[in-house]
Design an enzyme around this catalytic site. Sequence first.
Site, short mmCIF file in Angstrom:
data_model
loop_
_atom_site.label_atom_id
_atom_site.label_comp_id
_atom_site.label_asym_id
_atom_site.label_seq_id
_atom_site.Cartn_x
_atom_site.Cartn_y
_atom_site.Cartn_z
N LYS A 14 37.37 34.75 49.41
CA LYS A 14 36.66 34.92 48.14
C LYS A 14 35.55 33.87 47.98
O LYS A 14 34.42 34.20 47.65
CB LYS A 14 37.64 34.79 46.96
CG LYS A 14 38.81 35.77 47.03
CD LYS A 14 39.77 35.60 45.85
CE LYS A 14 40.50 34.28 45.78
NZ LYS A 14 41.47 34.05 46.88
N ARG A 87 43.89 36.06 37.34
CA ARG A 87 45.06 36.08 38.23
C ARG A 87 46.29 36.64 37.54
O ARG A 87 47.35 36.72 38.15
CB ARG A 87 45.37 34.65 38.69
CG ARG A 87 44.70 34.26 40.02
CD ARG A 87 44.99 32.79 40.25
NE ARG A 87 45.10 32.41 41.62
CZ ARG A 87 44.13 31.83 42.34
NH1 ARG A 87 42.95 31.62 41.83
NH2 ARG A 87 44.36 31.48 43.60
N ARG A 160 42.23 20.53 51.46
CA ARG A 160 42.91 20.59 50.17
C ARG A 160 44.38 20.20 50.30
O ARG A 160 45.03 20.55 51.26
CB ARG A 160 42.80 22.01 49.59
CG ARG A 160 41.48 22.25 48.93
CD ARG A 160 41.24 23.69 48.60
NE ARG A 160 42.37 24.38 47.98
CZ ARG A 160 42.31 25.63 47.55
NH1 ARG A 160 41.18 26.31 47.67
NH2 ARG A 160 43.36 26.20 47.02
N ARG A 171 52.22 30.13 46.95
CA ARG A 171 51.01 30.77 46.39
C ARG A 171 51.03 32.27 46.64
O ARG A 171 50.58 33.06 45.81
CB ARG A 171 49.76 30.14 46.99
CG ARG A 171 49.44 28.79 46.32
CD ARG A 171 48.77 27.85 47.28
NE ARG A 171 47.39 28.16 47.54
CZ ARG A 171 46.70 27.69 48.58
NH1 ARG A 171 47.27 26.89 49.46
NH2 ARG A 171 45.45 28.02 48.75
P1 ADP Z 1 42.69 30.01 46.78
O1 ADP Z 1 41.39 29.57 47.39
O2 ADP Z 1 43.86 29.64 47.61
O3 ADP Z 1 42.71 31.42 46.33
P2 ADP Z 1 42.02 28.65 44.28
O4 ADP Z 1 41.10 27.58 44.70
O5 ADP Z 1 41.43 29.85 43.64
O6 ADP Z 1 42.95 29.08 45.51
O7 ADP Z 1 43.14 28.07 43.33
C1 ADP Z 1 43.87 26.90 43.66
C2 ADP Z 1 44.97 26.69 42.62
O8 ADP Z 1 44.39 26.53 41.32
C3 ADP Z 1 45.95 27.85 42.46
O9 ADP Z 1 47.01 27.79 43.40
C4 ADP Z 1 46.43 27.63 41.02
O10 ADP Z 1 47.35 26.56 40.95
C5 ADP Z 1 45.16 27.18 40.32
N1 ADP Z 1 44.37 28.32 39.79
C6 ADP Z 1 43.11 28.70 40.17
N2 ADP Z 1 42.68 29.74 39.46
C7 ADP Z 1 43.69 30.07 38.61
C8 ADP Z 1 43.88 31.08 37.62
N3 ADP Z 1 42.92 32.00 37.37
N4 ADP Z 1 45.05 31.10 36.94
C9 ADP Z 1 46.01 30.19 37.18
N5 ADP Z 1 45.93 29.22 38.08
C10 ADP Z 1 44.77 29.14 38.80
P1 ADP Z 2 39.60 32.03 49.37
O1 ADP Z 2 38.50 31.51 48.48
O2 ADP Z 2 39.87 33.49 49.16
O3 ADP Z 2 40.86 31.22 49.28
P2 ADP Z 2 37.94 31.00 51.58
O4 ADP Z 2 36.62 31.63 51.38
O5 ADP Z 2 38.09 29.58 51.20
O6 ADP Z 2 39.10 31.90 50.87
O7 ADP Z 2 38.34 31.20 53.12
C1 ADP Z 2 39.55 30.67 53.66
C2 ADP Z 2 39.29 30.14 55.07
O8 ADP Z 2 39.01 31.24 55.94
C3 ADP Z 2 38.08 29.21 55.18
O9 ADP Z 2 38.37 28.23 56.14
C4 ADP Z 2 36.93 30.13 55.66
O10 ADP Z 2 35.98 29.42 56.44
C5 ADP Z 2 37.69 31.15 56.48
N1 ADP Z 2 37.12 32.52 56.39
C6 ADP Z 2 36.61 33.12 55.29
N2 ADP Z 2 36.24 34.40 55.56
C7 ADP Z 2 36.52 34.61 56.87
C8 ADP Z 2 36.37 35.73 57.75
N3 ADP Z 2 35.87 36.90 57.31
N4 ADP Z 2 36.77 35.58 59.02
C9 ADP Z 2 37.30 34.42 59.47
N5 ADP Z 2 37.46 33.32 58.70
C10 ADP Z 2 37.07 33.41 57.40
#
Ligand code: ADP
Ligand code: ADP
Length: 217
Positions: A14, A87, A160, A171
């Site tokens: 994302k 979420r 992270r 998660r």
């Molecule tokens: P990821 O990249 O793994 O999808 P995020 O960076 O979006 O994770 O979120 C990291 C953490 O922040 C989540 O595990 C949760 O604890 C909190 N968080 C983020 N967005 C939300 C939301 N919309 N509602 C509740 N908790 C959230």
């Molecule tokens: P989210 O925001 O949904 O948690 P991220 O964009 O942070 O996901 O991506 C998670 C990890 O996967 C990062 O290390 C990113 O560089 C990698 N990644 C993202 N998209 C792809 C893809 N299409 N193929 C391979 N690796 C990816």
Amino acid sequence: MVNIILLGPPGAGKGTQARLLVERRNMVQLSTGDMLRDAKASGSPMGRRVAEVMDRGELVSDEIVIGLIGEKLAAGGGGYIFDGFPRTLAQADALARLLERVGQRLTAVIEMRVDDAALLARITGRYTCGNCGEVYHDVTRPTAVPGVCDVCGSTDLRRRADDTEESLKQRLLEYYKKTSPLVGYYYATGDLVTVDGLGEIEAVAAEIAAVLEGQGD
Ligand code: ADP
Ligand code: ADP
Ligand code: ZN
């Protein structure tokens, strides 16, 4: 104005796709995860309250994240990418109300589908630039020069605290229990579009661009 939600489990890509949309389409990324991490780093009372919850891989309260998004939307405008929000169904309802208040509506909800096995590799290899936020991966997207951000040259590359196998398990449970019902919800509202998140970054970007094509921005 185009306003989209990027919906998908942790590591689906994302944030990566949101950054490309900001760069290529001048959209505005609203990542509740980034906002919460900023609050945590600032040491504010709210940041201190959410820190443990985030480190455990649980969801922060609806009240807090809805408040954060509400503040951002109060200024009006549009062209938003909601990254990691909503979420829960309560957050989805709140978003509809907040958008309506500023005369905006959702264009599409883009579900990024990635299987759980791929998510573990994505999460455990992730690192980001502490200065500009660029997202990297040990295997699929390393920096050109080890230890140096391609975009801004910073050497402040970070992992992270919650990007561990243990936290990912929690998660994912939270995702299936509380967030995945949104897939059915947005299917019913007619907003849902599903893309294959397993392809290469540019292949996923092309699928998303095709969704936005013809939506008029
Ligand atoms: P990821 O990249 O793994 O999808 P995020 O960076 O979006 O994770 O979120 C990291 C953490 O922040 C989540 O595990 C949760 O604890 C909190 N968080 C983020 N967005 C939300 C939301 N919309 N509602 C509740 N908790 C959230
Ligand atoms: P989210 O925001 O949904 O948690 P991220 O964009 O942070 O996901 O991506 C998670 C990890 O996967 C990062 O290390 C990113 O560089 C990698 N990644 C993202 N998209 C792809 C893809 N299409 N193929 C391979 N690796 C990816
Ligand atoms: Zn950088």
